[in-house]
Design a protein around this motif. Sequence first.
Motif, PDB file in Angstrom:
ATOM      1  N   ALA A 161       0.862  -1.183   0.000  1.00 49.98           N
ATOM      2  CA  ALA A 161       0.000   0.000   0.000  1.00 49.98           C
ATOM      3  C   ALA A 161       0.895   1.229   0.000  1.00 49.98           C
ATOM      4  O   ALA A 161       1.789   1.366   0.846  1.00 49.98           O
ATOM      5  N   VAL A 162       0.690   2.105  -0.977  1.00 49.61           N
ATOM      6  CA  VAL A 162       1.409   3.378  -1.064  1.00 49.61           C
ATOM      7  C   VAL A 162       0.408   4.456  -0.672  1.00 49.61           C
ATOM      8  O   VAL A 162      -0.518   4.770  -1.425  1.00 49.61           O
ATOM      9  N   GLU A 163       0.580   5.020   0.520  1.00 47.17           N
ATOM     10  CA  GLU A 163      -0.463   5.877   1.092  1.00 47.17           C
ATOM     11  C   GLU A 163       0.052   7.281   1.400  1.00 47.17           C
ATOM     12  O   GLU A 163       1.189   7.467   1.842  1.00 47.17           O
ATOM     13  N   VAL A 187       3.642  14.556  -3.272  1.00 47.59           N
ATOM     14  CA  VAL A 187       2.942  14.182  -2.031  1.00 47.59           C
ATOM     15  C   VAL A 187       3.773  13.126  -1.300  1.00 47.59           C
ATOM     16  O   VAL A 187       4.175  12.118  -1.892  1.00 47.59           O
ATOM     17  N   LYS A 188       4.039  13.367  -0.018  1.00 48.05           N
ATOM     18  CA  LYS A 188       4.779  12.385   0.763  1.00 48.05           C
ATOM     19  C   LYS A 188       3.950  11.122   0.961  1.00 48.05           C
ATOM     20  O   LYS A 188       2.750  11.203   1.215  1.00 48.05           O
ATOM     21  N   VAL A 189       4.603   9.976   0.827  1.00 51.06           N
ATOM     22  CA  VAL A 189       3.886   8.706   0.971  1.00 51.06           C
ATOM     23  C   VAL A 189       4.643   7.773   1.905  1.00 51.06           C
ATOM     24  O   VAL A 189       5.851   7.905   2.108  1.00 51.06           O
ATOM     25  N   GLU A 190       3.898   6.845   2.462  1.00 55.27           N
ATOM     26  CA  GLU A 190       4.468   5.747   3.225  1.00 55.27           C
ATOM     27  C   GLU A 190       4.091   4.451   2.525  1.00 55.27           C
ATOM     28  O   GLU A 190       2.993   4.327   1.983  1.00 55.27           O
ATOM     29  N   GLU A 199      -8.596   6.148  -2.925  1.00 56.46           N
ATOM     30  CA  GLU A 199      -8.618   7.500  -2.362  1.00 56.46           C
ATOM     31  C   GLU A 199      -7.369   7.832  -1.548  1.00 56.46           C
ATOM     32  O   GLU A 199      -6.936   8.980  -1.510  1.00 56.46           O
ATOM     33  N   SER A 200      -6.811   6.835  -0.869  1.00 56.06           N
ATOM     34  CA  SER A 200      -5.661   7.112  -0.005  1.00 56.06           C
ATOM     35  C   SER A 200      -4.330   6.877  -0.699  1.00 56.06           C
ATOM     36  O   SER A 200      -3.272   7.112  -0.117  1.00 56.06           O
ATOM     37  N   GLY A 201      -4.352   6.424  -1.948  1.00 52.17           N
ATOM     38  CA  GLY A 201      -3.102   6.176  -2.664  1.00 52.17           C
ATOM     39  C   GLY A 201      -3.237   5.073  -3.689  1.00 52.17           C
ATOM     40  O   GLY A 201      -4.092   5.138  -4.577  1.00 52.17           O
ATOM     41  N   CYS A 202      -2.417   4.054  -3.528  1.00 48.23           N
ATOM     42  CA  CYS A 202      -2.371   2.995  -4.528  1.00 48.23           C
ATOM     43  C   CYS A 202      -1.911   1.695  -3.875  1.00 48.23           C
ATOM     44  O   CYS A 202      -1.090   1.707  -2.954  1.00 48.23           O
ATOM     45  N   GLN A 203      -2.467   0.586  -4.336  1.00 50.52           N
ATOM     46  CA  GLN A 203      -2.016  -0.729  -3.905  1.00 50.52           C
ATOM     47  C   GLN A 203      -1.323  -1.401  -5.086  1.00 50.52           C
ATOM     48  O   GLN A 203      -1.804  -1.352  -6.210  1.00 50.52           O
ATOM     49  N   VAL A 204      -0.187  -2.008  -4.806  1.00 51.19           N
ATOM     50  CA  VAL A 204       0.711  -2.479  -5.858  1.00 51.19           C
ATOM     51  C   VAL A 204       1.076  -3.944  -5.635  1.00 51.19           C
ATOM     52  O   VAL A 204       1.432  -4.338  -4.518  1.00 51.19           O
ATOM     53  N   LYS A 248      -5.944  14.223  -0.967  1.00 52.14           N
ATOM     54  CA  LYS A 248      -7.240  14.897  -1.050  1.00 52.14           C
ATOM     55  C   LYS A 248      -7.174  16.157  -1.911  1.00 52.14           C
ATOM     56  O   LYS A 248      -8.148  16.502  -2.586  1.00 52.14           O
ATOM     57  N   MET A 249      -6.043  16.832  -1.901  1.00 57.26           N
ATOM     58  CA  MET A 249      -5.922  18.093  -2.643  1.00 57.26           C
ATOM     59  C   MET A 249      -5.155  17.926  -3.958  1.00 57.26           C
ATOM     60  O   MET A 249      -4.998  18.883  -4.710  1.00 57.26           O
ATOM     61  N   VAL A 250      -4.691  16.723  -4.218  1.00 54.80           N
ATOM     62  CA  VAL A 250      -3.892  16.481  -5.426  1.00 54.80           C
ATOM     63  C   VAL A 250      -4.485  15.296  -6.190  1.00 54.80           C
ATOM     64  O   VAL A 250      -4.656  14.213  -5.633  1.00 54.80           O
ATOM     65  N   LYS A 251      -4.803  15.529  -7.445  1.00 50.91           N
ATOM     66  CA  LYS A 251      -5.337  14.436  -8.265  1.00 50.91           C
ATOM     67  C   LYS A 251      -4.184  13.631  -8.863  1.00 50.91           C
ATOM     68  O   LYS A 251      -3.317  14.187  -9.544  1.00 50.91           O
ATOM     69  N   VAL A 252      -4.178  12.358  -8.592  1.00 59.35           N
ATOM     70  CA  VAL A 252      -3.148  11.481  -9.141  1.00 59.35           C
ATOM     71  C   VAL A 252      -3.831  10.291  -9.810  1.00 59.35           C
ATOM     72  O   VAL A 252      -4.980   9.959  -9.499  1.00 59.35           O
ATOM     73  N   ASN A 253      -3.113   9.657 -10.713  1.00 60.38           N
ATOM     74  CA  ASN A 253      -3.678   8.514 -11.416  1.00 60.38           C
ATOM     75  C   ASN A 253      -2.646   7.394 -11.519  1.00 60.38           C
ATOM     76  O   ASN A 253      -1.539   7.486 -10.968  1.00 60.38           O
ATOM     77  N   HIS A 254      -3.019   6.368 -12.232  1.00 60.68           N
ATOM     78  CA  HIS A 254      -2.171   5.192 -12.424  1.00 60.68           C
ATOM     79  C   HIS A 254      -0.790   5.583 -12.938  1.00 60.68           C
ATOM     80  O   HIS A 254       0.237   5.072 -12.457  1.00 60.68           O
ATOM     81  N   ARG A 255      -0.756   6.508 -13.891  1.00 61.05           N
ATOM     82  CA  ARG A 255       0.520   6.912 -14.498  1.00 61.05           C
ATOM     83  C   ARG A 255       1.452   7.574 -13.488  1.00 61.05           C
ATOM     84  O   ARG A 255       2.668   7.377 -13.529  1.00 61.05           O
ATOM     85  N   ASP A 256       0.883   8.346 -12.572  1.00 57.44           N
ATOM     86  CA  ASP A 256       1.702   9.011 -11.557  1.00 57.44           C
ATOM     87  C   ASP A 256       2.406   7.994 -10.656  1.00 57.44           C
ATOM     88  O   ASP A 256       3.597   8.122 -10.366  1.00 57.44           O
ATOM     89  N   PHE A 257       1.663   7.005 -10.204  1.00 54.56           N
ATOM     90  CA  PHE A 257       2.254   5.997  -9.324  1.00 54.56           C
ATOM     91  C   PHE A 257       3.270   5.137 -10.075  1.00 54.56           C
ATOM     92  O   PHE A 257       4.359   4.854  -9.565  1.00 54.56           O
TER      93      PHE A 257
END
Length: 263
Positions: free
Chosen positions: A97-99, A158-161, A133-138, A103-112
């Motif tokens: 999970a990349v979280e 956006v910082k992610v964990e 909504e919280s990020g991406c699962q990979v 909320k304020m930044v629109k991201v999509n598959h290509r960004d991740f």
Amino acid sequence: MKLNRQALLNHLRDPEEKALLAKVLDGVDKVLRHHRPLVTNFYDPYHTGLIISLLERFPDLDFATFGGYDTAERVRIAIFPNYLEEAAVDFGISLLAVEGNFKMVKVNHRDFLGSLLGLGIKRELIGDLLVNESGCQVATTQEVVPYLTANLTKVHRVKVEVREIDLSELILPELKIKEINTTVASLRLDAIAAAGFGTSRSRIAREILSEKLSVNWHVCSELAAPVKEGDMLSLRGRGRVEVAEIKGNTRSGRISVVLRRYL
């Protein structure tokens, strides 16, 4: 068993596909010599079909596919001696999970995907990316998990964990399915594919002859190949079409079919 590489690869015109299958043959050779399972990288349905078509030529081998969850599009292929059970094979897949606060930044598959590839990770080591909504699962290989958890710190500023998750935590997207009720002149592959993918028979014929279309994950370059109910057609870069129902002949002599296109 000595592999006749020339006979197995000479029909391929695309140098990248030839290189891919040559690599798979290296793996086949190892499995046959050492009698131990081997797992490929992740591949899309089209390239998975190419590999499966090659593996079916080896009666002493068996194979299975898995992408981290049952409906995954990108999968790894396990190659193993035919006396082994699939349950004994470890596909070596981890779910991450990349979280972050998106909320304020629109991201999509290509960004991740871009952030992952920007770390030097090869595309073949990455399976499906499921954006939420919280990020991406990979889905990825177990070998790169420590590197990703330590080095993937930002996606689109956006910082992610990054953390490893169980299958029970996976959030599967709702599939978009377009149902197509139509009639075709025959149940030939070119006729069904043209109707399902919304293109002309002449154009789909070029795609089929270029070996860009798979039926049930097997590449098929025969325009007149018969299609039956339940078959799944995959066209490189265009998604999948399922032959959901064959209703029968209309008064005009055409055949009424129901197709499902997965978008």
